[in-house]
Design a protein around this motif. Structure first.
Motif, PDB file in Angstrom:
ATOM      1  N   MET A   1      84.772  27.992  50.084  1.00 45.92           N
ATOM      2  CA  MET A   1      84.063  27.332  51.156  1.00 45.92           C
ATOM      3  C   MET A   1      83.611  25.956  50.665  1.00 45.92           C
ATOM      4  O   MET A   1      82.967  25.840  49.635  1.00 45.92           O
ATOM      5  N   PHE A   2      83.910  24.919  51.348  1.00 49.31           N
ATOM      6  CA  PHE A   2      83.563  23.536  51.049  1.00 49.31           C
ATOM      7  C   PHE A   2      84.103  23.071  49.702  1.00 49.31           C
ATOM      8  O   PHE A   2      83.663  22.067  49.173  1.00 49.31           O
ATOM      9  N   GLY A   3      85.003  23.808  49.084  1.00 50.75           N
ATOM     10  CA  GLY A   3      85.611  23.376  47.840  1.00 50.75           C
ATOM     11  C   GLY A   3      84.695  23.442  46.628  1.00 50.75           C
ATOM     12  O   GLY A   3      84.961  22.782  45.631  1.00 50.75           O
ATOM     13  N   LEU A   4      83.606  24.197  46.695  1.00 47.04           N
ATOM     14  CA  LEU A   4      82.702  24.325  45.560  1.00 47.04           C
ATOM     15  C   LEU A   4      83.071  25.567  44.758  1.00 47.04           C
ATOM     16  O   LEU A   4      83.327  26.628  45.319  1.00 47.04           O
ATOM     17  N   ASP A   5      83.080  25.431  43.459  1.00 47.68           N
ATOM     18  CA  ASP A   5      83.421  26.577  42.631  1.00 47.68           C
ATOM     19  C   ASP A   5      82.166  27.418  42.343  1.00 47.68           C
ATOM     20  O   ASP A   5      81.047  27.080  42.733  1.00 47.68           O
ATOM     21  N   TYR A   6      82.381  28.507  41.639  1.00 49.01           N
ATOM     22  CA  TYR A   6      81.318  29.466  41.351  1.00 49.01           C
ATOM     23  C   TYR A   6      80.178  28.835  40.550  1.00 49.01           C
ATOM     24  O   TYR A   6      79.005  29.091  40.827  1.00 49.01           O
ATOM     25  N   GLY A   7      80.490  28.016  39.593  1.00 49.25           N
ATOM     26  CA  GLY A   7      79.467  27.358  38.770  1.00 49.25           C
ATOM     27  C   GLY A   7      78.561  26.450  39.587  1.00 49.25           C
ATOM     28  O   GLY A   7      77.352  26.379  39.358  1.00 49.25           O
ATOM     29  N   THR A   8      79.134  25.755  40.550  1.00 48.07           N
ATOM     30  CA  THR A   8      78.335  24.886  41.413  1.00 48.07           C
ATOM     31  C   THR A   8      77.385  25.705  42.267  1.00 48.07           C
ATOM     32  O   THR A   8      76.218  25.344  42.435  1.00 48.07           O
ATOM     33  N   TRP A   9      77.870  26.820  42.817  1.00 50.49           N
ATOM     34  CA  TRP A   9      76.998  27.694  43.619  1.00 50.49           C
ATOM     35  C   TRP A   9      75.865  28.262  42.769  1.00 50.49           C
ATOM     36  O   TRP A   9      74.726  28.372  43.237  1.00 50.49           O
ATOM     37  N   ARG A  10      76.170  28.618  41.532  1.00 53.09           N
ATOM     38  CA  ARG A  10      75.112  29.115  40.638  1.00 53.09           C
ATOM     39  C   ARG A  10      74.073  28.038  40.379  1.00 53.09           C
ATOM     40  O   ARG A  10      72.876  28.313  40.332  1.00 53.09           O
ATOM     41  N   GLY A  11      74.506  26.804  40.215  1.00 48.91           N
ATOM     42  CA  GLY A  11      73.581  25.695  40.017  1.00 48.91           C
ATOM     43  C   GLY A  11      72.704  25.458  41.232  1.00 48.91           C
ATOM     44  O   GLY A  11      71.491  25.252  41.110  1.00 48.91           O
ATOM     45  N   VAL A  12      73.297  25.499  42.405  1.00 42.04           N
ATOM     46  CA  VAL A  12      72.534  25.323  43.645  1.00 42.04           C
ATOM     47  C   VAL A  12      71.531  26.462  43.798  1.00 42.04           C
ATOM     48  O   VAL A  12      70.367  26.235  44.149  1.00 42.04           O
ATOM     49  N   TYR A  13      71.947  27.678  43.539  1.00 40.85           N
ATOM     50  CA  TYR A  13      71.068  28.839  43.628  1.00 40.85           C
ATOM     51  C   TYR A  13      69.912  28.714  42.631  1.00 40.85           C
ATOM     52  O   TYR A  13      68.760  28.993  42.972  1.00 40.85           O
ATOM     53  N   THR A  14      70.197  28.284  41.417  1.00 38.83           N
ATOM     54  CA  THR A  14      69.161  28.125  40.398  1.00 38.83           C
ATOM     55  C   THR A  14      68.128  27.082  40.829  1.00 38.83           C
ATOM     56  O   THR A  14      66.916  27.301  40.703  1.00 38.83           O
ATOM     57  N   VAL A  15      68.576  25.966  41.351  1.00 46.45           N
ATOM     58  CA  VAL A  15      67.658  24.931  41.821  1.00 46.45           C
ATOM     59  C   VAL A  15      66.819  25.456  42.981  1.00 46.45           C
ATOM     60  O   VAL A  15      65.604  25.227  43.035  1.00 46.45           O
TER      61      VAL A  15
END
Length: 64
Positions: free
Chosen positions: A1-15
């Motif tokens: 979804m939106f071209g974001l990988d798993y690491g980016t989602w983890r970063g967004v979730y952490t923030v």
């Protein structure tokens, strides 16, 4: 979804979780008024016990 990988989602979730944590800390400790409310709530159990003990003593005196 939106071209974001798993690491980016983890970063967004952490923030997001960090921002929520800071919000809770600010809510709990940020206001002098809220501290007064928490102190009153913490001590209210002692007020209720004292009044119930006093009313029981008064009732026993009335029955004698």
């Amino acid at each position: 979804m939106f071209g974001l990988d798993y690491g980016t989602w983890r970063g967004v979730y952490t923030v997001l979780v960090f921002v929520l944590f800071i919000g809770v800390v600010w809510w709990a400790f940020g206001s002098k008024r809220r501290k007064k409310q928490f102190d009153e709530a913490a001590n209210s159990i002692f007020d209720e016990q004292d009044s119930s003990v006093n009313s029981k003593k008064q009732e026993s005196k009335n029955h004698e």
